[in-house]
Design an enzyme around this catalytic site. Structure first.
Site, PDB file in Angstrom:
ATOM      1  N   LYS A  35       0.856  -1.198   0.000  1.00  0.00           N
ATOM      2  CA  LYS A  35       0.000   0.000   0.000  1.00  0.00           C
ATOM      3  C   LYS A  35       0.886   1.240   0.000  1.00  0.00           C
ATOM      4  O   LYS A  35       1.875   1.290   0.750  1.00  0.00           O
ATOM      5  CB  LYS A  35      -0.895  -0.045   1.237  1.00  0.00           C
TER       6      LYS A  35
ATOM      7  N   SER B  31      -9.610   1.742   3.082  1.00  0.00           N
ATOM      8  CA  SER B  31      -8.796   2.509   2.173  1.00  0.00           C
ATOM      9  C   SER B  31      -7.772   1.679   1.388  1.00  0.00           C
ATOM     10  O   SER B  31      -7.228   2.163   0.400  1.00  0.00           O
ATOM     11  CB  SER B  31      -8.045   3.591   2.946  1.00  0.00           C
TER      12      SER B  31
ATOM     13  N   SER C 163      -9.625  -0.572   7.293  1.00  0.00           N
ATOM     14  CA  SER C 163      -9.092  -0.458   5.929  1.00  0.00           C
ATOM     15  C   SER C 163      -8.420  -1.695   5.370  1.00  0.00           C
ATOM     16  O   SER C 163      -8.091  -1.719   4.184  1.00  0.00           O
ATOM     17  CB  SER C 163      -8.110   0.704   5.851  1.00  0.00           C
TER      18      SER C 163
HETATM   19  N1  GLN Z   1     -12.834   3.998   6.594  1.00  0.00           N
HETATM   20  C1  GLN Z   1     -12.194   4.447   7.783  1.00  0.00           C
HETATM   21  C2  GLN Z   1     -11.828   5.907   7.645  1.00  0.00           C
HETATM   22  O1  GLN Z   1     -12.145   6.466   6.661  1.00  0.00           O
HETATM   23  C3  GLN Z   1     -11.011   3.597   8.094  1.00  0.00           C
HETATM   24  C4  GLN Z   1      -9.807   3.968   7.334  1.00  0.00           C
HETATM   25  C5  GLN Z   1      -8.603   3.116   7.681  1.00  0.00           C
HETATM   26  O2  GLN Z   1      -8.719   2.093   8.350  1.00  0.00           O
HETATM   27  N2  GLN Z   1      -7.455   3.590   7.265  1.00  0.00           N
HETATM   28  O3  GLN Z   1     -11.242   6.478   8.494  1.00  0.00           O
END
Ligand code: GLN
Length: 480
Positions: A77, A152, A176
């Site tokens: 990532k 994400s 994420s």
């Molecule tokens: N969807 C969550 C957010 O927008 C989690 C994001 C993540 O785990 N990096 O914060």
């Protein structure tokens, strides 16, 4: 080759039946063929991957011992720093940035003879649940190109699902890794907070961030976890414990089914598929226990105070001076900061910084940030109580199957609600794993989430293996 597990690839390379270079070429071909449609990668490090593969083949030829991931193609990532490619966090503000060092997880993968294929797309600074917040355009779900892969870590998930990487790393601050794993029918594991060093992971919310893998099956997820886990003097939150081992020994587990995970907002088809998976485990000797985690209803609210608060502090470093984008407008010093940030950050990141700055400002700190911390404590206590009776908690990973591109971009709250079952593990610091347990009538993936006790990652993996055996491994590699 793209259908082989990491264990298989390693043994093919070790026995010299297939060379690491051949494996790398097969994956690079696959990326060339389908990534123009999926857009999982932001950078493919073809030359570096081939060079690493040649080194592995030379080692094998000399009969030297090979690392645990020898010849296994892995994607990273793009919020973890690597020397051989830019690190963008899918943000314009990091344009032109190249890290002078590597993340500890990246060093450990290289030391294990893994072949790093490149950097994958994400929501800008990992803020989002669909990968639509990337400054470089969305990644698409290989199972249905009109749908999101989750986020994400959507690029890493899509890469593994479509056979463009055998394994991948993601980061999980509020789901994420697990939510995109659910949307792409891959295995996604967020180890216990402290298991894996975050040195070299661009910080989003430091009390929640954790690195973990995507894999095609549970054993591969366990394998790469062993490589990346462990104490790192460069991350003081990493703990000095031996990495978790997957040693199935036929234990009969007690599994809690929290009633709060099966109520309002849950898609009925997802509910049926997840409950059917739980029943299969029961038929195999597990005991299902009806439990309650009453603080769950405040989880999203608490997470969306804590995470933006920490983000507003962590992202203060992007000032147009130290890294990346700097405005070209003629402005004074304060103008330089604000203009550069305005131009460099996308809408969601800006929203989080404003939210977090507000929640931390004097006069509001008690009302918002402090109260969110209290919710966090209560949530942890909910789990402590439930774990006196059960070995792990199971339920859906996501309340819905993958949604369509654009469906939730105009409504941040709808997007935030995608995380309703995943933020708890981060707020409480627990291990959480998502794996496929079926498909909807229209062919969309549905997943079960397993949450375990802190540092009992091994039990989570063992239960996951049992689920995989009962529900069947996903053996389709979607080719869009
Ligand atoms: N969807 C969550 C957010 O927008 C989690 C994001 C993540 O785990 N990096 O914060």
């Amino acid at each position: 080759m793209i259908t082989s597990s990491a264990r298989e690839l390693r043994s093919l390379v070790a026995s010299k039946k297939v060379s690491a270079v051949e494996i790398t070429r097969a994956y690079l071909d696959r990326i060339r063929a389908i990534d123009p449609k999926v857009k999982a990668y932001l950078a493919v490090t073809e030359d570096a991957a081939l060079q690493a593969a040649r080194r592995v083949d030379e080692k094998a030829a000399r009969g030297e011992p090979l690392g645990a991931l020898a010849g296994v193609p892995v994607a990273i990532k793009d919020n973890m720093v690597t020397r051989d490619a830019p690190t963008t966090c899918a943000s314009k503000i990091l344009a032109g940035y190249r890290a002078p060092y590597e993340a500890t997880v990246v060093e450990r993968l290289r030391a294990a003879d893994a072949l790093l294929l490149g950097k994958t797309n994400l929501d800008e600074f990992a803020m989002g649940s669909s990968t639509e917040n990337s400054a470089f355009g969305p990644t698409r779900n290989p199972w249905d190109l009109q749908r999101v892969p989750g986020g994400s870590s959507g690029g890493s998930a899509a890469a593994v699902a479509a056979g463009m990487a055998c394994l991948a790393l993601g980061s999980d601050t509020g789901g994420s890794i697990r939510q995109p794993a659910s949307f792409t029918a891959t295995v996604g594991f967020k180890p216990t907070y402290g298991r894996v060093s975050r040195y070299g992971l661009v910080a989003f919310a430091s009390s929640l961030d954790q690195i973990g893998p995507f894999a095609r099956d549970v054993e591969d997820a366990a394998l790469i976890t062993r490589v990346i886990a462990g104490k790192d003097p460069l991350d003081s939150t990493s703990v000095d414990l031996p990495p978790p081992t997957l040693k199935p020994n036929g234990r009969r587990f007690r599994l809690g089914l929290p009633r709060e995970y099966l109520g309002e907002g849950l898609d009925p088809e997802v509910r049926d598929i997840v409950l059917a998976a739980a029943k299969k485990l029961e038929a195999r000797g597990a005991t299902l226990v009806d439990v309650s985690l009453p603080t769950t209803q405040y989880g999203i609210a608490a997470y969306y105070i804590v995470a933006p608060s920490e983000a507003s502090s962590n992202l203060a470093r992007y000032d147009g001076v130290h890294y990346g984008h700097r405005t070209k407008e003629p402005v004074d010093l304060v103008g330089l900061y604000s203009k550069s940030r305005r131009e460099g950050f996308g809408a969601e990141v800006t929203r989080r910084i404003i939210l977090g700055t507000f929640a931390l400002s004097s006069g509001y700190y008690e009302a918002y940030y402090n109260r969110a911390l209290k919710v966090r404590r209560l949530l942890k206590q909910d789990f402590d109580r439930v774990f006196e009776r059960v070995d792990a908690v199971v339920g859906p990973t996501s309340p819905t199957p993958p949604f369509r591109l654009g469906e939730r971009t105009a409504d941040p709250l709808a997007m935030y609600l995608s995380d309703v079952y995943t933020v708890s593990a981060n707020l409480a610091g627990l291990p959480g794993l998502s794996l496929n347990c079926g498909f909807t009538k229209t062919g969309l993936p549905v997943a079960l989430q397993i949450q375990g006790k802190a540092f009992d990652d091994a039990t989570v993996l063992e239960i996951a293996l049992a689920v995989e055996r009962e529900c069947g491994k996903v053996t389709t590699w979607p080719t869009p």
